[in-house]
Enzyme design. Structure first.
Site, PDB file in Angstrom:
ATOM      1  N   ARG A 244       0.857  -1.188   0.000  1.00 43.68           N
ATOM      2  CA  ARG A 244       0.000   0.000   0.000  1.00 43.68           C
ATOM      3  C   ARG A 244       0.892   1.237   0.000  1.00 43.68           C
ATOM      4  NH1 ARG A 244      -3.697  -2.722  -1.392  1.00 43.68           N
ATOM      5  NH2 ARG A 244      -5.780  -2.887  -0.466  1.00 43.68           N
ATOM      6  N   GLU A 273      -3.982   7.527  -5.428  1.00 45.15           N
ATOM      7  CA  GLU A 273      -3.902   6.830  -6.710  1.00 45.15           C
ATOM      8  C   GLU A 273      -5.032   7.312  -7.610  1.00 45.15           C
ATOM      9  OE1 GLU A 273      -1.971   2.626  -5.059  1.00 45.15           O
ATOM     10  OE2 GLU A 273      -4.077   2.684  -5.688  1.00 45.15           O
ATOM     11  N   HIS A 292      -1.314   0.142  -9.818  1.00 46.91           N
ATOM     12  CA  HIS A 292      -1.889  -0.798  -8.844  1.00 46.91           C
ATOM     13  C   HIS A 292      -2.480  -2.013  -9.562  1.00 46.91           C
ATOM     14  CE1 HIS A 292      -3.706  -0.998  -4.527  1.00 46.91           C
ATOM     15  NE2 HIS A 292      -3.366  -2.198  -4.972  1.00 46.91           N
TER      16      HIS A 292
END
Length: 327
Positions: A244, A273, A292
């Site tokens: 993370r 993000e 991601h």
């Protein structure tokens, strides 16, 4: 559930940028009556009493107390992926709602990506591609060099399922493997991948050529890697993050990369993000950022959906819930 009404399950939407995949929705509709957030908001009084589960696909729909208060028969929230930092587990528990996630199906793909980021960064693949395709390139410079991975020292912070799978892959590259974890793996597991336990994270940081983060985001791991930890790393080291974004103090990382405290970073996660388009991390040549995509393969995403479906079915029939998340 033969003879019973098909359960009503709340989703955010189908299709689009963040919705449940359309082919997934077709399978889910064979087992559940899917209700989108739009449909729910248009008919809260009726649907609020009907909905018994929430299918949380990449953090959506957002669950807060207002939503929970309007869903008196909610039994379970099935969340995609491993992390549950987007959920208030205490709040959900206070409403008697159970939670599940999909930790094991994502581990191989995420480990693959961790290795891919290590290789791409060390061998400067993104820069190399840009040189190879640039209209200005007249020759390939002989002194354009990367860093070897084979035989290097890899420090894994977080030796859970993903971290261990990274170690299995790194063993094939003849890497020296160090790891730091809350709990030490048993001797057989360590021996299988040739891993050495570091009780102190400082020892791992000082010795590693590559530091890979694969921990869960908790209050204890929030900004686990900050200015002090980055200064402990070798100036030739690379930081890789597949956990993370908030596990790393991003401002400290920018400074470390700009001032050569560490050599490079390869990140599948950031905060937020995506990053603002003027963020300094986006301007640095010694950084690789991916959007991601640790679990982003067709097979794994389908397995995640199937896991979530099974968890909802179990939660609504009183059976043990696969991958239930406990407080």
């Amino acid at each position: 559930m033969e003879g019973q009404e098909i359960p009503y399950v709340l989703i955010d939407c189908v299709g689009g940028k963040h919705g449940v995949y359309e082919d997934h929705a077709e399978l889910l509709k064979k087992h559940f009556h899917l209700i989108t957030m739009k449909e729910y908001l248009e008919n809260k009084e009726f649907l609020g009493k009907k909905i018994r589960a929430i299918y949380l696909w990449y953090h959506k729909p957002v669950i807060n107390e207002e939503l929970l208060q309007s869903l008196p028969n909610l039994k379970i929230v099935a969340s995609s992926g491993v992390g549950i930092d987007h959920l208030d587990l205490n709040l959900l528990s206070s409403y008697g709602v159970k939670v599940s996630n999909t930790p094991f199906v994502v581990s191989s793909d995420t480990a693959d990506l961790g290795m891919a980021l290590m290789l791409a960064s060390s061998r400067r693949l993104v820069e190399g591609h840009q040189i190879a395709v640039s209209p200005d390139t007249e020759y390939f410079p002989a002194d354009w060099l990367g860093t070897e991975v084979s035989g290097a020292t890899l420090g894994i912070v977080g030796m859970g399922t993903i971290g261990y799978k990274v170690a299995q892959r790194a063993k094939a590259f003849e890497m020296k493997i160090l790891y730091h974890n809350r709990n030490r793996r048993n001797e057989e597991e360590e021996s299988a991948v040739g891993a050495t336990y570091c009780k102190r994270i400082d020892d791992l940081l000082q010795q590693s050529d590559f530091v890979l983060l694969s921990v869960t985001l908790t209050p204890q791991t929030h900004k686990l890697i900050g200015k002090r930890e980055l200064k402990l790393m070798k100036p030739t080291a690379t930081l890789i993050n597949v956990s993370r974004g908030l596990v790393v103090d991003q401002d400290a990382l920018v400074e470390a990369l700009q001032t050569n405290i560490i050599k490079a970073a390869a990140l599948d996660v950031t905060y937020p993000e995506p990053l603002p388009r003027d963020h300094p991390l986006l301007k640095l040549k010694n950084v690789i950022i991916t959007p991601h995509i640790g679990s982003a393969t067709k097979k794994t995403r389908r397995l995640m959906m199937e896991n979530m479906m099974e968890s909802i079915q179990a939660g609504l029939t009183g059976l043990p819930i696969p991958n239930e998340v406990f407080l």
